[in-house]
Design an enzyme around this catalytic site. Structure first.
Site, short mmCIF file in Angstrom:
data_model
loop_
_atom_site.label_atom_id
_atom_site.label_comp_id
_atom_site.label_asym_id
_atom_site.label_seq_id
_atom_site.Cartn_x
_atom_site.Cartn_y
_atom_site.Cartn_z
N TYR A 192 57.13 45.56 42.49
CA TYR A 192 55.72 45.90 42.33
C TYR A 192 55.51 47.42 42.33
O TYR A 192 55.95 48.09 41.41
CB TYR A 192 54.96 45.17 43.43
CG TYR A 192 53.54 44.71 43.13
CD1 TYR A 192 53.15 44.29 41.87
CD2 TYR A 192 52.60 44.68 44.15
CE1 TYR A 192 51.84 43.86 41.65
CE2 TYR A 192 51.30 44.23 43.94
CZ TYR A 192 50.92 43.82 42.68
OH TYR A 192 49.63 43.40 42.49
N TRP A 237 39.84 48.02 37.21
CA TRP A 237 40.45 48.98 36.27
C TRP A 237 41.24 48.29 35.16
O TRP A 237 41.39 48.83 34.08
CB TRP A 237 41.19 50.12 36.97
CG TRP A 237 42.46 49.85 37.75
CD1 TRP A 237 42.82 48.71 38.39
CD2 TRP A 237 43.51 50.80 38.00
NE1 TRP A 237 44.01 48.89 39.02
CE2 TRP A 237 44.46 50.15 38.80
CE3 TRP A 237 43.73 52.12 37.63
CZ2 TRP A 237 45.62 50.80 39.24
CZ3 TRP A 237 44.89 52.75 38.06
CH2 TRP A 237 45.82 52.10 38.85
N TRP A 292 39.35 41.99 36.93
CA TRP A 292 39.73 43.11 37.81
C TRP A 292 39.15 44.39 37.24
O TRP A 292 39.08 44.57 36.02
CB TRP A 292 41.25 43.24 37.90
CG TRP A 292 41.84 42.66 39.15
CD1 TRP A 292 42.22 43.34 40.27
CD2 TRP A 292 42.12 41.28 39.43
NE1 TRP A 292 42.72 42.47 41.21
CE2 TRP A 292 42.67 41.21 40.73
CE3 TRP A 292 41.96 40.10 38.70
CZ2 TRP A 292 43.06 40.00 41.31
CZ3 TRP A 292 42.34 38.91 39.28
CH2 TRP A 292 42.88 38.87 40.57
N ASP A 320 49.22 48.42 45.42
CA ASP A 320 49.13 47.55 46.59
C ASP A 320 50.16 47.79 47.68
O ASP A 320 49.83 47.84 48.85
CB ASP A 320 49.27 46.09 46.16
CG ASP A 320 48.16 45.62 45.25
OD1 ASP A 320 47.39 46.45 44.73
OD2 ASP A 320 48.06 44.40 45.02
N ARG A 364 57.17 40.90 44.40
CA ARG A 364 55.82 40.95 44.98
C ARG A 364 55.86 41.55 46.38
O ARG A 364 56.93 41.71 46.98
CB ARG A 364 55.25 39.51 45.05
CG ARG A 364 54.97 38.87 43.71
CD ARG A 364 53.77 39.46 43.01
NE ARG A 364 52.54 39.37 43.79
CZ ARG A 364 51.37 39.91 43.43
NH1 ARG A 364 51.27 40.58 42.30
NH2 ARG A 364 50.32 39.80 44.19
N TYR A 404 44.29 31.33 42.56
CA TYR A 404 44.37 32.68 43.12
C TYR A 404 43.94 32.69 44.57
O TYR A 404 42.98 32.03 44.95
CB TYR A 404 43.47 33.66 42.33
CG TYR A 404 43.58 35.07 42.88
CD1 TYR A 404 44.66 35.88 42.54
CD2 TYR A 404 42.62 35.57 43.77
CE1 TYR A 404 44.78 37.16 43.08
CE2 TYR A 404 42.74 36.85 44.30
CZ TYR A 404 43.82 37.64 43.95
OH TYR A 404 43.94 38.90 44.47
N GLU A 426 53.78 42.97 33.15
CA GLU A 426 52.89 43.69 34.07
C GLU A 426 53.51 45.04 34.45
O GLU A 426 52.85 46.07 34.47
CB GLU A 426 52.66 42.85 35.33
CG GLU A 426 51.72 43.47 36.34
CD GLU A 426 51.52 42.59 37.58
OE1 GLU A 426 52.19 41.54 37.70
OE2 GLU A 426 50.69 42.96 38.43
C1 DGY Z 1 46.79 40.95 44.00
O1 DGY Z 1 46.28 39.88 44.26
O2 DGY Z 1 48.00 41.16 44.00
C2 DGY Z 1 45.94 42.05 43.61
O3 DGY Z 1 46.65 43.20 43.30
C3 DGY Z 1 44.89 42.35 44.62
O4 DGY Z 1 43.96 43.10 43.95
#
Ligand code: DGY
Length: 418
Positions: free
Chosen positions: A337, A34, A32, A157, A190, A80, A381
């Site tokens: 999140y 950043w 990713w 996000d 999430r 993913y 995270e």
């Molecule tokens: C995710 O998959 O949650 C990422 O933040 C997308 O970049």
């Protein structure tokens, strides 16, 4: 030395895939944008060569139009979603089709301040960084305020700023899909399905036209000017200017961009709410949310102390600062999140801005607060602002990296404070 120092180094090592670092195994198995730049500042505390490699690998994924993707899919991982088959990027490495906050030029400058012997590597990156910044100034520029065409581009996000702009989108034409993120992390930490439907709709729009910027400029239904992008690009362009000047290169174009973004950033000042926030360009309305991105104004060097009253108010509301959404906002959710949790790497950027702007005590208080949160709860995270409870992915690269570079008492902060 804290025992967490060894653990942080071990996390960087375990997440190293050879030339690039994944944010965390499982949940985010690719490079990713950043996240990688934060990884570099973590590596720089003990392995400067590896730090430069991280940024070089990221920029090797740059598209011919200058855009540096937010994900590089170096090796396909079915854990993913959405992967390279959905994104259909058009660069030299399989990738996503959007970018991410352009912090790299700033961190390149910091790496060089920590160890000036890598000047050649920095000099080689300058034209690539200029091309990337030019892409923003061409395709994401609303009168100097920088906008995004997908919430993921900001990295924030699911923050409440996107609720109204996303509600205006009818997510038609997406195939049935299985989320993978909620197999790694509890669903309550999430984004919701509602958000994902719209994320995927926006990805499909871009992929279907081969990420044709000119076409997307006409049709993109999501266009929101954002403090994360505007403030990081402004800061990074100043740092890029300093790098270029240091190598005797011309700076007039960079000077023009700095002026343009400085003036454009004023559009993000919401005088009624007393905060920097987002502007939905389709409707011209401010989103009215105080977020941790609002406090990057000092990092960008703009606005003087306009954000200070909000900073001091919010700092008193939760045990751990800085919550990603104002706890007094009705959309605040302390575990979900970007709708409330604390992000340690955002704290580092906010503190950096505070200390450069005459607020060293607040910067140090934020560092201590972040240090204690990580020391007690590990390298998550993100964290619940009420008690620091870890949330999202674990063994997380950027939390480990900023521990080593900034939060730990043994961090070499002074060396990149140039
Ligand atoms: C995710 O998959 O949650 C990422 O933040 C997308 O970049």
């Amino acid at each position: 030395m804290s025992p967490r120092d060894d653990e942080a180094r071990a996390i960087l090592k375990a997440n190293d895939r050879g030339g690039y670092t994944v944010p965390t195994a499982g949940l985010y198995p690719y490079q990713w944008n950043w996240d990688s730049v934060f990884a570099a500042i973590g590596f720089a505390t003990h392995d400067m060569d590896r730090a430069w490699t991280e940024i070089e690998t990221l920029l090797a994924g740059q598209w011919p139009n200058g855009m540096v993707p937010h994900i590089l899919f170096h090796r396909v991982d079915p854990g993913y979603f959405p992967g390279p088959d959905i994104w259909r990027g058009v660069g030299p490495v399989p990738s996503s089709g959007i970018s991410q906050p352009p912090i790299a030029a700033t961190f390149v400058r910091w790496l060089l301040a920590m160890d000036p012997s890598h000047g050649d590597r920095a000099r080689r990156l300058i034209p690539k960084l200029i091309d990337w910044h030019r892409w923003f100034m061409t395709w994401r520029n609303a009168g100097g305020a920088i906008f995004v065409t997908h919430p993921w581009e900001t990295g924030r996000d699911n923050c409440p700023d996107w609720d109204a702009p996303l509600a205006a989108i009818e997510p038609a034409g997406i195939n049935a899909y299985d989320r993978r993120d909620t197999t790694h992390v509890q669903a309550g930490e999430r984004p919701r399905r509602w958000d994902y439907d719209r994320y995927l709709h926006l990805v499909k729009l871009g992929a279907d036209c081969g990420w044709d910027d000119a076409h997307l400029q006409q049709v993109a239904p999501f266009r929101v000017a954002d403090p994360t992008m505007t403030f990081t690009l402004l800061r990074a362009t100043r740092d890029l200017r300093a790098l270029a000047a240091g190598f005797g290169q011309p700076t007039s174009r960079l000077d023009r961009w700095i002026d343009e973004i400085t003036r454009g950033a004023e559009q993000l000042w919401n005088a009624g709410a007393g905060t920097y926030d987002c502007v939905d360009l389709r409707t011209g309305t401010h989103t009215g949310v105080v977020t941790n991105a609002s406090f990057l104004s000092w990092y960008a060097g703009i606005g003087g102390d306009r954000m200070l009253p909000q900073f001091d108010r919010i700092a008193g509301l939760t045990r751990h600062a800085v919550p990603s959404t104002d706890p007094a906002h009705p959309a605040y959710e302390p575990k979900r999140y970007w709708r409330g949790p604390v992000w340690a790497m955002m704290n580092m950027l906010i503190a950096r801005g505070l200390s450069e702007s005459g607020h060293p005590n607040r910067a140090e208080a934020l560092r201590i607060n972040t240090r204690d949160m990580i020391a007690e709860n590990g390298f998550a995270e993100y964290f619940d602002p009420r008690d620091g409870a870890p949330a999202g992915g674990r063994n997380f690269t950027w939390t480990a990296a900023i521990w080593l570079a900034w939060a730990s008492d043994s961090a070499r902060r002074a060396e990149w404070a140039a």
